[in-house]
Design an enzyme around this catalytic site. Structure first.
Site, PDB file in Angstrom:
ATOM      1  N   ASP A 200      31.075  36.332  47.790  1.00  0.00           N
ATOM      2  CA  ASP A 200      31.251  35.947  46.389  1.00  0.00           C
ATOM      3  C   ASP A 200      30.856  34.490  46.178  1.00  0.00           C
ATOM      4  O   ASP A 200      30.252  34.122  45.163  1.00  0.00           O
ATOM      5  CB  ASP A 200      32.704  36.163  45.988  1.00  0.00           C
ATOM      6  CG  ASP A 200      32.904  36.273  44.487  1.00  0.00           C
ATOM      7  OD1 ASP A 200      31.899  36.287  43.744  1.00  0.00           O
ATOM      8  OD2 ASP A 200      34.059  36.348  44.054  1.00  0.00           O
TER       9      ASP A 200
ATOM     10  N   ALA B 259      27.629  40.673  36.938  1.00  0.00           N
ATOM     11  CA  ALA B 259      27.662  41.908  36.156  1.00  0.00           C
ATOM     12  C   ALA B 259      26.275  42.429  35.791  1.00  0.00           C
ATOM     13  O   ALA B 259      26.015  43.631  35.894  1.00  0.00           O
ATOM     14  CB  ALA B 259      28.500  41.684  34.897  1.00  0.00           C
TER      15      ALA B 259
ATOM     16  N   ASN C 124      30.038  30.018  35.968  1.00  0.00           N
ATOM     17  CA  ASN C 124      30.546  28.757  36.493  1.00  0.00           C
ATOM     18  C   ASN C 124      29.426  27.864  36.996  1.00  0.00           C
ATOM     19  O   ASN C 124      29.436  26.655  36.760  1.00  0.00           O
ATOM     20  CB  ASN C 124      31.568  29.036  37.594  1.00  0.00           C
ATOM     21  CG  ASN C 124      32.832  29.655  37.039  1.00  0.00           C
ATOM     22  OD1 ASN C 124      33.699  28.978  36.517  1.00  0.00           O
ATOM     23  ND2 ASN C 124      32.929  30.985  37.120  1.00  0.00           N
TER      24      ASN C 124
ATOM     25  N   LYS D 289      39.367  36.635  37.789  1.00  0.00           N
ATOM     26  CA  LYS D 289      39.304  35.657  38.873  1.00  0.00           C
ATOM     27  C   LYS D 289      39.746  34.297  38.339  1.00  0.00           C
ATOM     28  O   LYS D 289      38.925  33.436  38.033  1.00  0.00           O
ATOM     29  CB  LYS D 289      37.887  35.594  39.449  1.00  0.00           C
ATOM     30  CG  LYS D 289      37.417  36.923  40.045  1.00  0.00           C
ATOM     31  CD  LYS D 289      35.999  36.857  40.578  1.00  0.00           C
ATOM     32  CE  LYS D 289      35.567  38.186  41.188  1.00  0.00           C
ATOM     33  NZ  LYS D 289      34.188  38.135  41.702  1.00  0.00           N
TER      34      LYS D 289
ATOM     35  N   LYS E 128      36.078  30.111  44.468  1.00  0.00           N
ATOM     36  CA  LYS E 128      34.603  30.083  44.444  1.00  0.00           C
ATOM     37  C   LYS E 128      34.081  29.645  43.079  1.00  0.00           C
ATOM     38  O   LYS E 128      32.999  29.058  42.984  1.00  0.00           O
ATOM     39  CB  LYS E 128      34.036  31.436  44.850  1.00  0.00           C
ATOM     40  CG  LYS E 128      34.452  32.615  43.975  1.00  0.00           C
ATOM     41  CD  LYS E 128      33.508  32.891  42.837  1.00  0.00           C
ATOM     42  CE  LYS E 128      34.022  33.996  41.929  1.00  0.00           C
ATOM     43  NZ  LYS E 128      33.076  34.374  40.882  1.00  0.00           N
TER      44      LYS E 128
ATOM     45  N   SER F  95      30.859  41.443  29.689  1.00  0.00           N
ATOM     46  CA  SER F  95      29.837  41.930  30.620  1.00  0.00           C
ATOM     47  C   SER F  95      30.435  42.644  31.816  1.00  0.00           C
ATOM     48  O   SER F  95      29.980  43.735  32.198  1.00  0.00           O
ATOM     49  CB  SER F  95      28.949  40.767  31.081  1.00  0.00           C
ATOM     50  OG  SER F  95      29.717  39.740  31.671  1.00  0.00           O
TER      51      SER F  95
END
Length: 342
Positions: free
Chosen positions: A252, A148, A264, A114, A199, A15
């Protein structure tokens, strides 16, 4: 200043990789610029080429005509002056050696990933530098509130483009500026990456709270104190506190902890509802990076004497040392003191 490249390679047809390809295709670039996506699965690549869609990851989104896809990574990377990496963080090191021979000696490599690498505690920019042997001035990190599907729908979004060389950051930012995607530049690569990594862990914890039907007070407390422990780690690693108050930190964090589009957050919510890690993996089509990054982040923190109670409690849940029912009281388990961000 580097000239705008005629070819941009995006490695990863998920994505975010597909969305970023759309961004650079929409960025006001010359119509003859080629955006090439490498995908592992032939059916995804075939759909992008024949229908200009990627229905598994971005249903309902039409891709620009100058985007093509291939399962041949050499075909995608060769001749590209901007190579964008959007693959799962834990697979990066093993894949880079096969891609290296096709990389131009002047190409800029962009990380959209990330995660912190298991076993080395390395950030993705460090993995890229280590394996490819390129100078840090050719490595760019993009982070921020980057859900996304929202960006693919052209909902206005701001983000951060970071590089130790400000001119390179500015060049990369120009290549991904659109009416709906507004990048800001930063030279604090460490802070930008750590914000994007931690995050995910905080979002897992917030998701668990939501799955356990805890209220907004709890979630707001975890987000706020999560920002504090993210800031402590970033500073300990050489990042800047100011970065944590910006898009790559607070921005974020808020998006990832609040949105059902966040992988997440979704994984944490499923854990909170009682699913096992194996069941969560079956439910989801993409990787929740925070699950793998949590222990490396905690290791990095403990090596530097940084207190991260939320991360520590979440690691205990992921490793089945405590149940999700025991998580709540541990999330804010820190000695009483004056409130400070650091």
């Amino acid at each position: 200043m580097k000239v705008a490249p005629p070819t941009i390679a995006v490695i990863g047809a998920g994505s975010w990789g597909t969305t970023f390809a759309k961004i650079v295709a929409d960025s006001g670039a010359p119509v003859d610029r080629q955006i090439r996506i490498w995908g592992r699965r032939e059916e995804v690549v075939a759909e992008i080429n024949s229908q200009r869609t990627n229905s598994q990851y971005l249903p309902g989104i039409e891709l620009p005509a100058n985007i093509t896809a291939s399962t041949d990574v050499g075909e995608v990377i060769t001749g590209a002056e901007l190579v964008v990496l959007a693959v799962p963080a834990q697979s990066l090191r093993s894949q880079l050696p096969a891609w290296a021979p096709y990389l131009s000696s002047t190409a800029v490599v962009v990380s959209l990933m990330k995660g912190l690498e298991v076993g080395t505690d390395a950030r993705m920019s460090q993995v890229i530098q280590s394996v490819l042997g390129i100078e840090n001035e050719r490595i760019v990190v993009i982070s921020g509130p980057n859900l996304a599907k929202e960006i693919a729908r052209e909902e206005p979004t701001a983000s951060v483009v970071a590089c130790v060389d400000h001119d390179v950051a500015s060049w990369a930012a120009e290549l991904c500026t659109t009416a709906y995607f507004r990048p800001y530049t930063n030279i604090d690569v460490v802070g930008v990456e750590i914000g994007g990594i931690v995050k995910n862990i905080i979002a897992l914890a917030v998701g668990v709270c939501e799955g356990k039907q805890m209220g907004d007070n709890t979630k707001a407390s975890v987000i706020t104190r999560g920002l504090a422990e993210t800031t402590r780690l970033a500073i300990a690693l050489g990042g800047h506190a100011e970065t944590m108050s910006g898009l790559a930190g607070l921005g974020d964090l808020v998006a990832t902890c609040s949105s059902p589009l966040s992988r997440n957050h979704t994984a944490g919510r499923l854990l909170g509802k009682g699913l096992t890690l194996e069941q969560v993996a079956e439910e989801m089509t993409q990787t929740a990076e925070g699950i793998k990054s949590a222990q490396p982040v905690l290791d990095a923190a403990q090596q530097r004497g940084v207190d991260m109670p939320i991360t520590e409690a979440l690691c205990a849940v992921l490793q089945r040392r405590i149940s999700v029912d025991e998580l709540g009281p541990l999330l804010l388990a820190r000695e009483l003191k004056q409130e400070r961000v650091r």
